[in-house]
Design a protein around this motif. Structure first.
Motif, PDB file in Angstrom:
ATOM      1  N   TRP A 210       0.832  -1.210   0.000  1.00  0.00           N
ATOM      2  CA  TRP A 210       0.000   0.000   0.000  1.00  0.00           C
ATOM      3  C   TRP A 210       0.864   1.256   0.000  1.00  0.00           C
ATOM      4  N   ARG A 211       1.814   1.340   0.906  1.00  0.00           N
ATOM      5  CA  ARG A 211       2.784   2.436   0.950  1.00  0.00           C
ATOM      6  C   ARG A 211       4.062   1.923   1.587  1.00  0.00           C
ATOM      7  N   GLN A 212       5.183   2.602   1.280  1.00  0.00           N
ATOM      8  CA  GLN A 212       6.460   2.254   1.879  1.00  0.00           C
ATOM      9  C   GLN A 212       6.914   3.373   2.819  1.00  0.00           C
ATOM     10  N   ARG A 213       7.789   3.015   3.745  1.00  0.00           N
ATOM     11  CA  ARG A 213       8.291   4.023   4.679  1.00  0.00           C
ATOM     12  C   ARG A 213       9.128   5.064   3.936  1.00  0.00           C
ATOM     13  N   LEU A 214       8.891   6.328   4.213  1.00  0.00           N
ATOM     14  CA  LEU A 214       9.651   7.401   3.575  1.00  0.00           C
ATOM     15  C   LEU A 214      11.042   7.502   4.187  1.00  0.00           C
ATOM     16  N   LEU A 216      13.963   9.022   6.100  1.00  0.00           N
ATOM     17  CA  LEU A 216      13.968  10.068   7.119  1.00  0.00           C
ATOM     18  C   LEU A 216      14.581  11.360   6.600  1.00  0.00           C
ATOM     19  N   GLU A 217      15.642  11.246   5.791  1.00  0.00           N
ATOM     20  CA  GLU A 217      16.326  12.454   5.333  1.00  0.00           C
ATOM     21  C   GLU A 217      15.432  13.334   4.461  1.00  0.00           C
ATOM     22  N   GLU A 218      14.403  12.768   3.858  1.00  0.00           N
ATOM     23  CA  GLU A 218      13.480  13.574   3.060  1.00  0.00           C
ATOM     24  C   GLU A 218      12.526  14.389   3.929  1.00  0.00           C
ATOM     25  N   LEU A 219      12.474  14.086   5.207  1.00  0.00           N
ATOM     26  CA  LEU A 219      11.514  14.719   6.107  1.00  0.00           C
ATOM     27  C   LEU A 219      12.164  15.708   7.055  1.00  0.00           C
ATOM     28  N   LEU A 220      13.462  15.923   6.907  1.00  0.00           N
ATOM     29  CA  LEU A 220      14.212  16.773   7.833  1.00  0.00           C
ATOM     30  C   LEU A 220      14.460  18.153   7.251  1.00  0.00           C
ATOM     31  N   PHE A 221      14.162  19.175   8.020  1.00  0.00           N
ATOM     32  CA  PHE A 221      14.536  20.552   7.702  1.00  0.00           C
ATOM     33  C   PHE A 221      15.370  21.085   8.858  1.00  0.00           C
ATOM     34  N   ARG A 222      16.099  22.158   8.596  1.00  0.00           N
ATOM     35  CA  ARG A 222      16.880  22.777   9.662  1.00  0.00           C
ATOM     36  C   ARG A 222      16.577  24.265   9.734  1.00  0.00           C
ATOM     37  N   ASP A 223      16.110  24.709  10.905  1.00  0.00           N
ATOM     38  CA  ASP A 223      15.893  26.117  11.228  1.00  0.00           C
ATOM     39  C   ASP A 223      14.704  26.759  10.501  1.00  0.00           C
ATOM     40  N   ARG A 224      14.337  26.236   9.346  1.00  0.00           N
ATOM     41  CA  ARG A 224      13.252  26.867   8.584  1.00  0.00           C
ATOM     42  C   ARG A 224      12.624  25.814   7.672  1.00  0.00           C
ATOM     43  N   TRP A 225      11.295  25.913   7.474  1.00  0.00           N
ATOM     44  CA  TRP A 225      10.604  24.959   6.632  1.00  0.00           C
ATOM     45  C   TRP A 225      11.254  24.897   5.238  1.00  0.00           C
TER      46      TRP A 225
END
Length: 228
Positions: A210-214, A216-225
């Protein structure tokens, strides 16, 4: 509490032992949303109490502890809840693209009748009064607190060899009527609990495509969106 008594309320905050840390991470990494692996044996009352105490130890905004836990073992009540799920599930299937509907139909999305115990977890927004410390600017903090209680229960259950499945596909009014839940109380989760002897190595929806785990590095921001 007098200022000189605060010191006695403190406890050491050092690291856990390597074995204890490994156990915590193992519970987190191997926790699964169980739908079909439940064994029929009832859960002992003392074990259920341990799991509920773990839930009740969760953090809550303003220490309001907004949760309630309705334990359901009555077969007629579970059958009514299953029927409510089935009606909503038929509606949900049609919300997905036609090419997804066959896969959706193949997924087992609840264990209401198979699990020996269900727990309906609710949130009472009135428990802390009209003004709650920490909820003054975000009224949903009480629900977030209740979800923390659910996660506590889920991880404790994993450590005890108990499977948990969260059922979310139902009309709120149906479950409210079945359990007689007051209008001001919010239904957060219907949980199915029971012993399990096997679990999927990965989340079931990933295993079944159905879906795969994303990453983590694609979900990380630093200091600002958006800032990588």
């Amino acid at each position: 509490m007098r200022p000189d008594e605060f010191q006695h309320a403190l406890s050491p905050a050092g690291e856990f032992s390597s074995d204890d840390k490994a156990a915590v991470y193992r519970a987190i990494e191997t926790r699964r949303d169980v739908r079909d692996q439940f064994l029929a044996e009832p859960l002992p009352d003392e074990l259920v109490t341990k799991l509920l105490k773990a839930a009740h130890s969760a953090p809550s905004v303003g220490f309001m502890q907004p949760w309630n836990f309705t334990l359901i073992t009555d077969e007629a009540t579970k059958q009514s809840a299953w029927e409510a799920f089935s009606r909503a599930n038929a509606e949900a299937k049609l919300m997905f693209a036609e090419e997804q509907q066959a896969l959706y139909s193949s997924l087992k999305l609840e264990g209401i009748r198979k699990a020996p115990l269900s727990i309906c977890v609710t949130c009472d927004p009135t428990r802390g009064g009209d003004v709650v410390l920490g909820r003054t600017h975000n009224p949903r903090m009480d629900v977030y607190s209740t979800v923390c209680a659910i996660q506590n229960l889920w991880l404790a259950a994993r450590a005890e060899g108990v499977g948990v499945g969260w059922v979310s596909i139902f009309h709120d009014a149906d479950i409210r009527e079945i359990l007689g839940i007051p209008a001001h109380v919010e239904i957060v989760a219907w949980l199915c609990l029971g012993r399990v002897d096997v679990l999927y190595g990965e989340p079931e929806l990933a295993v079944k495509g159905w879906r795969q785990r994303l990453p983590l590095e694609e979900l990380l921001f630093r200091d600002r969106w958006g800032a990588r």
